[in-house]
Design a protein around this motif. Sequence first.
Motif, PDB file in Angstrom:
ATOM      1  N   VAL A  64       0.869  -1.179   0.000  1.00  0.00           N
ATOM      2  CA  VAL A  64       0.000   0.000   0.000  1.00  0.00           C
ATOM      3  C   VAL A  64       0.905   1.228   0.000  1.00  0.00           C
ATOM      4  O   VAL A  64       1.696   1.439   0.925  1.00  0.00           O
ATOM      5  CB  VAL A  64      -0.935   0.002   1.217  1.00  0.00           C
ATOM      6  CG1 VAL A  64      -1.781   1.272   1.246  1.00  0.00           C
ATOM      7  CG2 VAL A  64      -1.822  -1.245   1.197  1.00  0.00           C
ATOM      8  N   ALA A  65       0.815   2.036  -1.043  1.00  0.00           N
ATOM      9  CA  ALA A  65       1.735   3.157  -1.230  1.00  0.00           C
ATOM     10  C   ALA A  65       1.459   4.287  -0.244  1.00  0.00           C
ATOM     11  O   ALA A  65       0.310   4.528   0.146  1.00  0.00           O
ATOM     12  CB  ALA A  65       1.646   3.675  -2.660  1.00  0.00           C
ATOM     13  N   ILE A  66       2.515   4.989   0.140  1.00  0.00           N
ATOM     14  CA  ILE A  66       2.382   6.115   1.073  1.00  0.00           C
ATOM     15  C   ILE A  66       1.677   7.299   0.429  1.00  0.00           C
ATOM     16  O   ILE A  66       1.202   8.197   1.134  1.00  0.00           O
ATOM     17  CB  ILE A  66       3.756   6.562   1.609  1.00  0.00           C
ATOM     18  CG1 ILE A  66       4.688   6.969   0.454  1.00  0.00           C
ATOM     19  CG2 ILE A  66       4.390   5.460   2.458  1.00  0.00           C
ATOM     20  CD1 ILE A  66       5.995   7.588   0.913  1.00  0.00           C
ATOM     21  N   ASP A  67       1.593   7.277  -0.901  1.00  0.00           N
ATOM     22  CA  ASP A  67       0.992   8.387  -1.632  1.00  0.00           C
ATOM     23  C   ASP A  67       0.868   7.940  -3.091  1.00  0.00           C
ATOM     24  O   ASP A  67       1.694   7.142  -3.555  1.00  0.00           O
ATOM     25  CB  ASP A  67       1.897   9.627  -1.527  1.00  0.00           C
ATOM     26  CG  ASP A  67       1.266  10.885  -2.106  1.00  0.00           C
ATOM     27  OD1 ASP A  67       0.597  11.603  -1.351  1.00  0.00           O
ATOM     28  OD2 ASP A  67       1.449  11.133  -3.317  1.00  0.00           O
ATOM     29  N   PRO A  68      -0.139   8.431  -3.833  1.00  0.00           N
ATOM     30  CA  PRO A  68      -0.246   8.038  -5.242  1.00  0.00           C
ATOM     31  C   PRO A  68       0.979   8.393  -6.068  1.00  0.00           C
ATOM     32  O   PRO A  68       1.207   7.804  -7.132  1.00  0.00           O
ATOM     33  CB  PRO A  68      -1.501   8.793  -5.729  1.00  0.00           C
ATOM     34  CG  PRO A  68      -1.817   9.803  -4.683  1.00  0.00           C
ATOM     35  CD  PRO A  68      -1.285   9.251  -3.408  1.00  0.00           C
ATOM     36  N   GLU A  69       1.783   9.315  -5.572  1.00  0.00           N
ATOM     37  CA  GLU A  69       3.022   9.683  -6.276  1.00  0.00           C
ATOM     38  C   GLU A  69       4.047   8.555  -6.230  1.00  0.00           C
ATOM     39  O   GLU A  69       4.956   8.492  -7.063  1.00  0.00           O
ATOM     40  CB  GLU A  69       3.608  10.941  -5.635  1.00  0.00           C
ATOM     41  CG  GLU A  69       4.905  11.434  -6.259  1.00  0.00           C
ATOM     42  CD  GLU A  69       5.476  12.639  -5.551  1.00  0.00           C
ATOM     43  OE1 GLU A  69       6.611  13.041  -5.891  1.00  0.00           O
ATOM     44  OE2 GLU A  69       4.790  13.203  -4.658  1.00  0.00           O
ATOM     45  N   TYR A  70       3.895   7.631  -5.264  1.00  0.00           N
ATOM     46  CA  TYR A  70       4.922   6.620  -5.024  1.00  0.00           C
ATOM     47  C   TYR A  70       4.420   5.195  -5.249  1.00  0.00           C
ATOM     48  O   TYR A  70       4.884   4.264  -4.600  1.00  0.00           O
ATOM     49  CB  TYR A  70       5.466   6.768  -3.603  1.00  0.00           C
ATOM     50  CG  TYR A  70       6.082   8.116  -3.339  1.00  0.00           C
ATOM     51  CD1 TYR A  70       7.243   8.503  -3.987  1.00  0.00           C
ATOM     52  CD2 TYR A  70       5.489   9.020  -2.449  1.00  0.00           C
ATOM     53  CE1 TYR A  70       7.819   9.749  -3.756  1.00  0.00           C
ATOM     54  CE2 TYR A  70       6.052  10.264  -2.209  1.00  0.00           C
ATOM     55  CZ  TYR A  70       7.216  10.625  -2.870  1.00  0.00           C
ATOM     56  OH  TYR A  70       7.785  11.861  -2.631  1.00  0.00           O
ATOM     57  N   VAL A  71       3.460   5.009  -6.134  1.00  0.00           N
ATOM     58  CA  VAL A  71       2.931   3.675  -6.412  1.00  0.00           C
ATOM     59  C   VAL A  71       3.915   2.870  -7.242  1.00  0.00           C
ATOM     60  O   VAL A  71       4.768   3.419  -7.951  1.00  0.00           O
ATOM     61  CB  VAL A  71       1.568   3.743  -7.131  1.00  0.00           C
ATOM     62  CG1 VAL A  71       0.532   4.423  -6.263  1.00  0.00           C
ATOM     63  CG2 VAL A  71       1.707   4.451  -8.483  1.00  0.00           C
ATOM     64  N   THR A  72       3.764   1.548  -7.183  1.00  0.00           N
ATOM     65  CA  THR A  72       4.583   0.649  -8.004  1.00  0.00           C
ATOM     66  C   THR A  72       4.079   0.606  -9.430  1.00  0.00           C
ATOM     67  O   THR A  72       4.848   0.634 -10.380  1.00  0.00           O
ATOM     68  CB  THR A  72       4.554  -0.771  -7.411  1.00  0.00           C
ATOM     69  OG1 THR A  72       4.910  -0.709  -6.038  1.00  0.00           O
ATOM     70  CG2 THR A  72       5.525  -1.682  -8.143  1.00  0.00           C
ATOM     71  N   ASN A  73       2.768   0.476  -9.568  1.00  0.00           N
ATOM     72  CA  ASN A  73       2.135   0.498 -10.889  1.00  0.00           C
ATOM     73  C   ASN A  73       0.740   1.103 -10.741  1.00  0.00           C
ATOM     74  O   ASN A  73       0.309   1.441  -9.639  1.00  0.00           O
ATOM     75  CB  ASN A  73       2.094  -0.910 -11.515  1.00  0.00           C
ATOM     76  CG  ASN A  73       1.337  -1.911 -10.656  1.00  0.00           C
ATOM     77  OD1 ASN A  73       0.177  -1.712 -10.322  1.00  0.00           O
ATOM     78  ND2 ASN A  73       2.000  -3.010 -10.297  1.00  0.00           N
ATOM     79  N   SER A  74       0.052   1.235 -11.843  1.00  0.00           N
ATOM     80  CA  SER A  74      -1.225   1.951 -11.839  1.00  0.00           C
ATOM     81  C   SER A  74      -2.317   1.246 -11.037  1.00  0.00           C
ATOM     82  O   SER A  74      -3.345   1.848 -10.737  1.00  0.00           O
ATOM     83  CB  SER A  74      -1.709   2.177 -13.275  1.00  0.00           C
ATOM     84  OG  SER A  74      -1.867   0.929 -13.942  1.00  0.00           O
ATOM     85  N   ASN A  75      -2.110  -0.017 -10.693  1.00  0.00           N
ATOM     86  CA  ASN A  75      -3.113  -0.768  -9.940  1.00  0.00           C
ATOM     87  C   ASN A  75      -2.722  -0.971  -8.477  1.00  0.00           C
ATOM     88  O   ASN A  75      -3.273  -1.826  -7.796  1.00  0.00           O
ATOM     89  CB  ASN A  75      -3.367  -2.122 -10.609  1.00  0.00           C
ATOM     90  CG  ASN A  75      -3.898  -1.979 -12.022  1.00  0.00           C
ATOM     91  OD1 ASN A  75      -3.199  -2.242 -12.987  1.00  0.00           O
ATOM     92  ND2 ASN A  75      -5.133  -1.526 -12.155  1.00  0.00           N
ATOM     93  N   THR A  76      -1.751  -0.187  -8.016  1.00  0.00           N
ATOM     94  CA  THR A  76      -1.310  -0.272  -6.627  1.00  0.00           C
ATOM     95  C   THR A  76      -2.308   0.444  -5.712  1.00  0.00           C
ATOM     96  O   THR A  76      -2.814   1.513  -6.046  1.00  0.00           O
ATOM     97  CB  THR A  76       0.082   0.373  -6.471  1.00  0.00           C
ATOM     98  OG1 THR A  76       1.015  -0.334  -7.293  1.00  0.00           O
ATOM     99  CG2 THR A  76       0.556   0.322  -5.032  1.00  0.00           C
ATOM    100  N   ALA A  77      -2.559  -0.138  -4.553  1.00  0.00           N
ATOM    101  CA  ALA A  77      -3.496   0.452  -3.587  1.00  0.00           C
ATOM    102  C   ALA A  77      -2.830   1.597  -2.814  1.00  0.00           C
ATOM    103  O   ALA A  77      -1.614   1.598  -2.598  1.00  0.00           O
ATOM    104  CB  ALA A  77      -3.990  -0.611  -2.617  1.00  0.00           C
ATOM    105  N   TYR A  78      -3.635   2.553  -2.408  1.00  0.00           N
ATOM    106  CA  TYR A  78      -3.198   3.619  -1.507  1.00  0.00           C
ATOM    107  C   TYR A  78      -4.439   4.191  -0.833  1.00  0.00           C
ATOM    108  O   TYR A  78      -5.569   3.962  -1.268  1.00  0.00           O
ATOM    109  CB  TYR A  78      -2.417   4.709  -2.242  1.00  0.00           C
ATOM    110  CG  TYR A  78      -3.115   5.321  -3.438  1.00  0.00           C
ATOM    111  CD1 TYR A  78      -3.993   6.403  -3.295  1.00  0.00           C
ATOM    112  CD2 TYR A  78      -2.886   4.839  -4.723  1.00  0.00           C
ATOM    113  CE1 TYR A  78      -4.629   6.970  -4.393  1.00  0.00           C
ATOM    114  CE2 TYR A  78      -3.514   5.397  -5.829  1.00  0.00           C
ATOM    115  CZ  TYR A  78      -4.383   6.456  -5.657  1.00  0.00           C
ATOM    116  OH  TYR A  78      -5.015   7.014  -6.744  1.00  0.00           O
ATOM    117  N   PHE A  79      -4.230   4.939   0.248  1.00  0.00           N
ATOM    118  CA  PHE A  79      -5.352   5.496   0.992  1.00  0.00           C
ATOM    119  C   PHE A  79      -5.945   6.700   0.260  1.00  0.00           C
ATOM    120  O   PHE A  79      -5.227   7.539  -0.261  1.00  0.00           O
ATOM    121  CB  PHE A  79      -4.917   5.924   2.392  1.00  0.00           C
ATOM    122  CG  PHE A  79      -4.615   4.789   3.328  1.00  0.00           C
ATOM    123  CD1 PHE A  79      -5.238   3.569   3.175  1.00  0.00           C
ATOM    124  CD2 PHE A  79      -3.713   4.953   4.365  1.00  0.00           C
ATOM    125  CE1 PHE A  79      -4.958   2.518   4.030  1.00  0.00           C
ATOM    126  CE2 PHE A  79      -3.434   3.917   5.234  1.00  0.00           C
ATOM    127  CZ  PHE A  79      -4.053   2.694   5.068  1.00  0.00           C
TER     128      PHE A  79
END
Length: 366
Positions: A64-79
């Motif tokens: 779960v990424a700390i921010d949408p700026e730091y996702v692994t790929n476009s389907n990574t979860a974040y808050f």
Amino acid sequence: MRINNIKNPKKIMYEIKGANIPSRFFFAPINTGLSENGILKEEFFDFYKERSHNSIGINYVGNVAIDPEYVTNSNTAYFTDETNQWEKLVKSISNCGSVPGIQIACRNSSLIPIRKMINNNVEDYLNTVRKDLINIPKEGIQDIINKFIDTSIKASDLGFNVVQIHAAHGYFLSQLISKSLNLREDEYNASDLIFLKEIINGIRDKKPNLIIDLRISFLEGITNEMQEKKDKEVLIKKLIDLDIDIISFSNGIYDINKQLIYPLEQWGHACFIKNIIGYAKKYPNILWNYAGNIWGLEELELEKLPNNLSFSLGRSLIADPLFVEKSINNKTHLINKCEYKNKCHYYSLNLSHIGCPIYELNKNSI
């Protein structure tokens, strides 16, 4: 940490920070790809609910990424502001018998993640990462540190009992703790671990009873194995002085060699476990966690292993959500075994989300 049921190594339970962890077998953190713009798809809830039982101590929601700026790929979860979806997920995991855990991650790189299993241009990767780390300003690192703290606190507020800080697999913190990658000479160098201390202390200040887990890649696949083991011995001596409860061992860097993360079948059962046993014996007050090629509990020979050594299972539980339950209750003949079809690491196959032919074939019988 308190360890219960020590006479039966298959049924060991832990008490940490007031939380009862009902099993030493965990569901490993998985990036499912079942998220879009931070919103969890319905399959996401089903995926974790099916793998939540009192035979699974901690069910980690992965990457779960700390921010949408730091996702692994476009389907990574974040808050997002849709916090009710996370509360629903936590309640589902908890009601089914597992302790809800979450892996907090940050990918900060100028490189697009490679899809192939092995990178044939490792030097280019190493040079780019080293430059990225040198060039990122202190303010940028501090912003990431603050986001790790804030995301962990939010996860706790949403009901997660365990937060795993992802410092493995070539993610940003993994790069910072690597002497092979982080050539900075300021306070954010690879030796002093100031960034980890700030993250851990920042979380503890607000959430003293949150269980904190740190995941590292024991073998990175950059230098020779002997040197990497020496480097990790120095690192682990520093980690045990931090206020963390669990240290989780994985291996590899996605953009160098994914086979270290997803070990080949021919490498054998629990092929890297020898790297962690000595640490579990030496530091009994920390819960240690091993992951990699576990396809049978009997093969682990649990009676010979330290009681503070736990296990994260990925592929076995993806193929059969009741893998541990069947194993503990001597129903191994009913297990739908992983056959290394490899759709679980979907990104390498240019797919958008996780899949498993074995699970799909047998889901009506699970």
